[in-house]
Design a protein around this motif. Structure first.
Motif, PDB file in Angstrom:
ATOM      1  N   THR A 232       0.839  -1.189   0.000  1.00  0.00           N
ATOM      2  CA  THR A 232       0.000   0.000   0.000  1.00  0.00           C
ATOM      3  C   THR A 232       0.878   1.245   0.000  1.00  0.00           C
ATOM      4  OG1 THR A 232      -1.928   1.048   1.047  1.00  0.00           O
ATOM      5  CG2 THR A 232      -0.250   0.119   2.521  1.00  0.00           C
ATOM      6  N   ASP A 233       0.261   2.402   0.223  1.00  0.00           N
ATOM      7  CA  ASP A 233       0.980   3.674   0.205  1.00  0.00           C
ATOM      8  C   ASP A 233       1.177   4.191   1.631  1.00  0.00           C
ATOM      9  OD1 ASP A 233      -1.387   5.804   0.729  1.00  0.00           O
ATOM     10  OD2 ASP A 233      -2.121   4.183  -0.539  1.00  0.00           O
ATOM     11  N   SER A 234       1.885   5.285   1.755  1.00  0.00           N
ATOM     12  CA  SER A 234       2.212   5.846   3.072  1.00  0.00           C
ATOM     13  C   SER A 234       1.008   6.472   3.758  1.00  0.00           C
ATOM     14  CB  SER A 234       3.326   6.889   2.938  1.00  0.00           C
ATOM     15  OG  SER A 234       2.960   7.904   2.013  1.00  0.00           O
ATOM     16  N   GLY A 235      -0.130   6.544   3.072  1.00  0.00           N
ATOM     17  CA  GLY A 235      -1.325   7.127   3.674  1.00  0.00           C
ATOM     18  C   GLY A 235      -2.029   6.216   4.662  1.00  0.00           C
ATOM     19  N   LEU A 236      -1.635   4.945   4.724  1.00  0.00           N
ATOM     20  CA  LEU A 236      -2.268   4.034   5.679  1.00  0.00           C
ATOM     21  C   LEU A 236      -1.769   4.344   7.084  1.00  0.00           C
ATOM     22  CD1 LEU A 236      -4.197   1.555   5.799  1.00  0.00           C
ATOM     23  CD2 LEU A 236      -2.136   0.131   5.865  1.00  0.00           C
ATOM     24  N   ARG A 237      -2.694   4.632   7.997  1.00  0.00           N
ATOM     25  CA  ARG A 237      -2.335   5.038   9.354  1.00  0.00           C
ATOM     26  C   ARG A 237      -1.568   3.943  10.089  1.00  0.00           C
ATOM     27  NH1 ARG A 237      -4.651   9.445  11.772  1.00  0.00           N
ATOM     28  NH2 ARG A 237      -6.186  10.614  10.569  1.00  0.00           N
ATOM     29  N   GLU A 238      -0.683   4.358  10.960  1.00  0.00           N
ATOM     30  CA  GLU A 238       0.152   3.418  11.711  1.00  0.00           C
ATOM     31  C   GLU A 238      -0.701   2.506  12.589  1.00  0.00           C
ATOM     32  OE1 GLU A 238       3.421   1.405  12.429  1.00  0.00           O
ATOM     33  OE2 GLU A 238       3.358   3.159  11.086  1.00  0.00           O
ATOM     34  N   GLU A 239      -1.809   3.033  13.122  1.00  0.00           N
ATOM     35  CA  GLU A 239      -2.694   2.209  13.952  1.00  0.00           C
ATOM     36  C   GLU A 239      -3.247   1.035  13.142  1.00  0.00           C
ATOM     37  OE1 GLU A 239      -2.581   6.303  15.631  1.00  0.00           O
ATOM     38  OE2 GLU A 239      -2.956   5.480  13.624  1.00  0.00           O
ATOM     39  N   GLN A 246      -0.636  -7.473  13.940  1.00  0.00           N
ATOM     40  CA  GLN A 246      -1.080  -8.370  15.022  1.00  0.00           C
ATOM     41  C   GLN A 246      -1.895  -9.529  14.491  1.00  0.00           C
ATOM     42  OE1 GLN A 246      -2.645  -6.775  18.718  1.00  0.00           O
ATOM     43  NE2 GLN A 246      -1.758  -4.771  18.279  1.00  0.00           N
ATOM     44  N   ASN A 247      -2.450  -9.365  13.289  1.00  0.00           N
ATOM     45  CA  ASN A 247      -3.191 -10.446  12.641  1.00  0.00           C
ATOM     46  C   ASN A 247      -2.343 -11.192  11.614  1.00  0.00           C
ATOM     47  OD1 ASN A 247      -6.379 -10.414  13.274  1.00  0.00           O
ATOM     48  ND2 ASN A 247      -5.518  -8.362  13.539  1.00  0.00           N
ATOM     49  N   GLN A 248      -1.000 -11.077  11.779  1.00  0.00           N
ATOM     50  CA  GLN A 248      -0.024 -11.774  10.938  1.00  0.00           C
ATOM     51  C   GLN A 248      -0.129 -11.408   9.450  1.00  0.00           C
ATOM     52  OE1 GLN A 248      -1.737 -13.961  13.497  1.00  0.00           O
ATOM     53  NE2 GLN A 248      -0.076 -12.981  14.605  1.00  0.00           N
ATOM     54  N   ILE A 249      -0.533 -10.185   9.174  1.00  0.00           N
ATOM     55  CA  ILE A 249      -0.623  -9.696   7.808  1.00  0.00           C
ATOM     56  C   ILE A 249       0.578  -8.793   7.539  1.00  0.00           C
ATOM     57  CG2 ILE A 249      -1.966  -8.349   6.164  1.00  0.00           C
ATOM     58  CD1 ILE A 249      -3.236 -11.038   6.982  1.00  0.00           C
ATOM     59  N   ARG A 250       1.374  -9.145   6.530  1.00  0.00           N
ATOM     60  CA  ARG A 250       2.576  -8.399   6.203  1.00  0.00           C
ATOM     61  C   ARG A 250       2.230  -7.263   5.249  1.00  0.00           C
ATOM     62  NH1 ARG A 250       7.298  -9.755   2.039  1.00  0.00           N
ATOM     63  NH2 ARG A 250       8.879  -8.293   2.757  1.00  0.00           N
ATOM     64  N   ILE A 251       2.553  -6.041   5.654  1.00  0.00           N
ATOM     65  CA  ILE A 251       2.270  -4.862   4.842  1.00  0.00           C
ATOM     66  C   ILE A 251       3.567  -4.184   4.435  1.00  0.00           C
ATOM     67  CG2 ILE A 251       1.265  -2.542   4.849  1.00  0.00           C
ATOM     68  CD1 ILE A 251      -1.008  -3.579   6.490  1.00  0.00           C
ATOM     69  N   LEU A 252       3.688  -3.890   3.144  1.00  0.00           N
ATOM     70  CA  LEU A 252       4.785  -3.082   2.622  1.00  0.00           C
ATOM     71  C   LEU A 252       4.239  -1.719   2.222  1.00  0.00           C
ATOM     72  CD1 LEU A 252       6.807  -5.444   0.235  1.00  0.00           C
ATOM     73  CD2 LEU A 252       7.402  -4.721   2.551  1.00  0.00           C
ATOM     74  N   ALA A 253       4.907  -0.669   2.651  1.00  0.00           N
ATOM     75  CA  ALA A 253       4.453   0.690   2.282  1.00  0.00           C
ATOM     76  C   ALA A 253       5.649   1.615   2.207  1.00  0.00           C
ATOM     77  CB  ALA A 253       3.457   1.202   3.307  1.00  0.00           C
TER      78      ALA A 253
END
Length: 253
Positions: A232-239, A246-253
């Motif tokens: 995703t992009d940098s607009g996704l909030r840190e929360e 915590q749900n074991q989902i790996r996010i690259l941004a």
């Protein structure tokens, strides 16, 4: 702090941030985990949030579907940013599968900036036309019936071609992603191809700009699979990122 005051605080946090974690609420409110869980349950019963593992997210709602001509103009900078991030996961000589859609056009351009040789499998005419004559790119177009409004091929002919291929990395561009509702889209014509794409690759990358998170769509392609990488992009909030981790989902941004 009374229960009503705590719940109003939690609701404000959800509205402002889109997500909250149980750990941060315990710290901010100075209460036990059991108290936070009761408050989240009460708010969920009033349809003010959705509980997930490790916290809660906004109710979200359906991501509206728009024609490709409109989607190309939506969140263009965010799509360029995430496309550049995803392109860095590809290496010269890789065999990759690319979904159709507005993000696919920008992703194809990002690949040209990063790579000299690549084998690309796609059912998107936009991707094919962008890459078929570029340097040492070899492009396999899965042809079949043509959907002009999406500039893509679909149907059994395209699906049969895709089923015969084994890909190292695949890149999917859905309309929505959600911890509870999974990966969703609207294109019934492309549904079987997108499902097959998920099964054809050793590595799966799901590309979605931040506006698509915690939204749902008509057709469910898959659950939020921890085996996939979500870009995703940098607009996704840190929360939101913390809750996904915590749900074991790996996010690259």
């Amino acid at each position: 702090m009374l229960a009503k005051e705590r719940q109003e605080y939690i609701h404000r946090q959800i509205r402002n941030k889109g997500a909250v974690t149980t750990a941060e609420l315990i710290e901010q409110l100075g209460v036990s985990i059991e108290t936070v869980r009761r408050d989240l349950l009460t708010l969920e019963q009033h349809r003010l949030l959705q509980r997930v593992h490790g916290g809660a997210v906004t109710m979200g709602g359906m991501k509206p579907f728009r024609a490709l001509s409109h989607r190309i103009q939506e969140n263009e900078k965010a799509k360029q940013e995430l496309s550049a991030t995803a392109a860095k996961q590809v290496r010269d000589g890789d065999i990759v599968g690319i979904d159709a859609g507005s993000t696919s056009i920008l992703f194809a351009e990002a690949l040209k900036k990063e790579l000299c040789s690549l084998t690309v499998v796609t059912y998107s005419l936009d991707v094919f036309e962008s890459l078929c004559r570029y340097k040492s790119f070899h492009v396999i177009l899965c042809g079949g019936y043509f959907l002009p409004e999406e500039n893509t091929f679909y149907g059994e002919l395209a699906l049969d071609s895709l089923k015969k291929l084994h890909l190292q990395k695949v890149f999917l561009f859905p309309s929505a992603v959600s911890l509870q509702h999974g990966i969703g889209d609207y294109q019934k014509e492309a549904y079987s191809l997108q499902k097959q794409l998920l099964h054809s690759g050793d590595e799966v990358y799901v590309l979605a700009d931040s506006s698509k998170f915690e939204k749902s769509a008509l057709l469910k392609l898959d659950d939020m699979n921890p085996r996939y990488t979500y870009v995703t992009d940098s607009g996704l909030r840190e929360e939101m990122r913390d809750l996904y981790r915590q749900n074991q989902i790996r996010i690259l941004a």
